[in-house]
Design an enzyme around this catalytic site. Structure first.
Site, PDB file in Angstrom:
ATOM      1  N   GLU B 128       0.840  -1.196   0.000  1.00  0.00           N
ATOM      2  CA  GLU B 128       0.000   0.000   0.000  1.00  0.00           C
ATOM      3  C   GLU B 128       0.887   1.262   0.000  1.00  0.00           C
ATOM      4  O   GLU B 128       1.844   1.348   0.756  1.00  0.00           O
ATOM      5  CB  GLU B 128      -0.881  -0.019   1.257  1.00  0.00           C
ATOM      6  CG  GLU B 128      -1.876   1.139   1.310  1.00  0.00           C
ATOM      7  CD  GLU B 128      -2.729   1.105   2.582  1.00  0.00           C
ATOM      8  OE1 GLU B 128      -2.323   0.428   3.553  1.00  0.00           O
ATOM      9  OE2 GLU B 128      -3.791   1.764   2.608  1.00  0.00           O
ATOM     10  N   LYS B 204      -9.470   2.544  -2.488  1.00  0.00           N
ATOM     11  CA  LYS B 204      -9.761   1.936  -1.177  1.00  0.00           C
ATOM     12  C   LYS B 204     -11.218   2.164  -0.810  1.00  0.00           C
ATOM     13  O   LYS B 204     -11.687   3.302  -0.773  1.00  0.00           O
ATOM     14  CB  LYS B 204      -8.832   2.592  -0.145  1.00  0.00           C
ATOM     15  CG  LYS B 204      -8.814   1.951   1.222  1.00  0.00           C
ATOM     16  CD  LYS B 204      -7.606   2.498   2.009  1.00  0.00           C
ATOM     17  CE  LYS B 204      -7.457   1.901   3.384  1.00  0.00           C
ATOM     18  NZ  LYS B 204      -6.129   2.260   3.978  1.00  0.00           N
ATOM     19  N   CYS B 241      -5.957  -2.631   2.099  1.00  0.00           N
ATOM     20  CA  CYS B 241      -5.743  -2.545   3.550  1.00  0.00           C
ATOM     21  C   CYS B 241      -6.980  -2.847   4.422  1.00  0.00           C
ATOM     22  O   CYS B 241      -7.379  -3.981   4.560  1.00  0.00           O
ATOM     23  CB  CYS B 241      -5.130  -1.194   3.899  1.00  0.00           C
ATOM     24  SG  CYS B 241      -4.391  -1.173   5.557  1.00  0.00           S
TER      25      CYS B 241
END
Lengths: 402, 402
Positions: B128, B204, B241
């Site tokens: 990430e 995300k 994530c």
């Protein structure tokens, strides 16, 4: 009783192997990473009173006990609950008369509930269809369907007596005969309150149709939704067996308010053992409730041979139920498990306040974007759904695929 | 370079401890249960060619390589793909000029991609926001936002060069500056095709607002849905994530057709390490795709102190990123992981046909009842939703709650 003996297993449990060989300092770190034992709030084992130890030894079952605490709060008192789960082998050969087989199991269970009562267990759950062998692999109707009982039948009456005796909420997973609706059979969990009353029932939401588990020969998917039972000792959901592979099933029990979800199961090693320590913990840590995972134990031999849809020769058993019943916490830790080879009672003292505390800490619900997924799934179930795929436009220009 | 040194860790990885102490027979059984190494189809380690070993040694990174096979089929050829994931510490102190810091990381990454190329990796994913320290804990804007780049900026151009050089699909998770839409910042993954073209981007979906991860200071939730990128080497989704805690996010990437889902992450031990080995494996085994889980490594020290909303004193780092990048299989097994302390390249050779084979075996999609859950979630997001709770009617009649 050759038909219910446990074949030799290479190890009794993973934990026992780790504890046997790994030095203390490194073991602590391994357990922190594997089992989340890093909060200083899980006590791995609580002392077992002597009367319980004696009863367990005499009746040949294991007792494991642990404790998971929460932080004190200003406005809510701790809500301390002792949760119990029981795993057991059947009690008599599958060739015995049906009612003898049933009584042999009930007699075993009664002693284990006595032990749970002596330990002060408040909420207890038994294994899937605890009152019979897991005969669905045979795909034969008789005598197996004769184990089915109405919700208020003999098995439930026994559970009600035990619930009253120990002021205990008991979840009783059973094969149900629904006399009102065409005498159909269901894979059901009856929830009996601490006063011995039947609070209600839940049914298995996802029915396996794989390998030896062609269970749709016997019963269909539940139409009862995802009920959560508000008992005097907290809110309870029951995700029966194969439903543990379905994240949406776990989610719905959580969104309906569960603080404890039981997963009464019957599953064998070759198929699922590496998943056993993963799926329930994932459900607990992402939905923030306690999970009690229960698997039966032993190998059950049936009188007639059957095949398993896997090209292998016909056989009379479908493998070793590996027990290993354990608890997962709403945060990232888990309790010790019962063994892979013997009957057992696993007790975990918890503070239900931990559920909300972990929600406050991690914010999974707040960041869940359920509107997005309600829309996504609504679109997905449209027969004309087009998946959101972005194709590399250069694939057709070049020809470099192997 | 005091600011990027790795503090001493008690163990390098769980696997290394197990392998050091547990005798072979029992170790085999422990690995079967913990890691699913029971199919005879996962080869734990593949030989690493000498030129790659030398490069890795010279540049101080670890290389791990494994293989997961599938059954042969009559109508489809095997679809063998080598997947790579890279974990790394930052390359220069966080006090250095922004572009120097960037170049120090790019130089490290370039060598690791060279190693991946030499190993024949087809699809690679970086960690990430790989091109910067994970500075979001500071809640300071400058200089950290200066690391943000447009999708076609310097970082992507570097990735495009490497993709062309090795005929490799590369997923590049980055901090994106969207110049078209108000110069906003996003946590993005750019997908670069094996011909060096930008196929598209994903963002995300779930943004943490917890402890040191107050990332909504910098960017908001994606509005791009759950795109799956059809590359020459298979269909790829990217769950960035914190989205790994959201089962619905994993599900949507699966239902859109992913065969590989990457989870580029940045997470520290105290918070999440016991969840690291659970959530991605659960996603892989219930959605039946491969998962590549990537976590950065090392401890990043920042120039100014900051607090973490946890009552503790201000500090300049937020803990040790524990690496441990690994692959999960669509069935129940996982690959060996990279270490908790060093840079590394993890490569897994897979047959993508395994995804459908596991779906055929387990039937999770067939038994998923998505209509039920589309309805459930649609009802749930109604502000007036009443959860399905069945209350014990005897609670108010008695007063036996503790």
């Amino acid at each position: 009783m050759d038909s219910i003996k446990v074949p030799p297993q290479k190890i009794e449990s993973v934990e026992k192997v780790l504890e046997k060989y790994i030095p203390e300092d490194e073991l602590k770190e391994v357990k922190r990473i594997l089992y989340g034992l890093n909060r200083g709030q899980i006590v791995e084992s609580l002392p077992i009173p002597e009367n319980v130890s004696k009863l367990a030894q005499a009746s040949n079952f294991e007792v494991v006990s642990s404790k998971i605490t929460a932080e004190p709060e200003q406005l809510r008192k701790p809500r301390i609950v002792k949760i119990g789960i029981i795993q057991n082998a059947i009690g008599a050969p599958t060739t015995d008369p049906v009612h003898d087989q049933y009584m042999a199991i009930q007699n075993k269970i009664e002693k284990m509930i006595d032990a749970a009562g002596a330990l002060g267990v408040n909420v207890l759950c038994l294994q899937e269809t605890w009152h019979m062998p897991f005969a669905f692999c045979t795909r034969e109707r008789y005598p197996w369907v004769e184990f089915a009982q109405p919700v208020d039948g003999e098995a439930t009456q026994f559970i009600q007596r035990m619930a009253r005796k120990y002021n205990m909420v008991i979840v009783s997973p059973m094969l149900e005969r629904d006399l009102v609706h065409g005498s159909t059979i269901h894979n059901t969990a009856v929830v009996v309150g601490n006063n011995g009353n039947i609070i209600g029932k839940s049914r298995k939401n996802h029915i396996p149709r794989t390998g030896d588990f062609n269970e749709s020969t016997y019963y269909m998917e539940s139409t009862l939704g995802h009920p959560v039972f508000e008992t005097v000792y907290g809110k309870i959901g029951i995700n029966i067996c194969y439903g543990r592979h379905h994240n949406l099933n776990w989610l719905a029990y959580g969104l309906n308010g569960s603080e404890i979800v039981f997963n009464p199961s019957a599953t064998v090693g070759e198929l699922s053992e590496p998943m056993w320590g993963v799926e329930a913990r994932n459900a607990a840590m992402t939905n923030n409730y306690f999970v009690g995972s229960i698997n039966r134990v032993g190998t059950e031999h049936f009188p007639n041979e059957f095949t398993s849809g896997n090209g292998k020769p016909a056989h009379k058993d479908f493998g070793h139920f590996y027990g290993s019943s354990y608890f997962s916490s709403p945060d990232n830790c888990r309790s010790p498990g019962l063994s892979r080879v013997s009957d057992g009672l696993n007790v975990c003292e918890v503070d239900l306040n931990l559920c909300q505390q972990v929600k406050d800490k991690w914010n999974f619900q707040m960041t869940g974007r359920y509107e997005l997924y309600a829309q996504f799934l609504t679109k997905y179930v449209d027969p004309n759904y087009q998946p959101q795929i972005i194709k590399d436009p250069s694939i057709n220009q070049h020809s470099n695929q192997k």
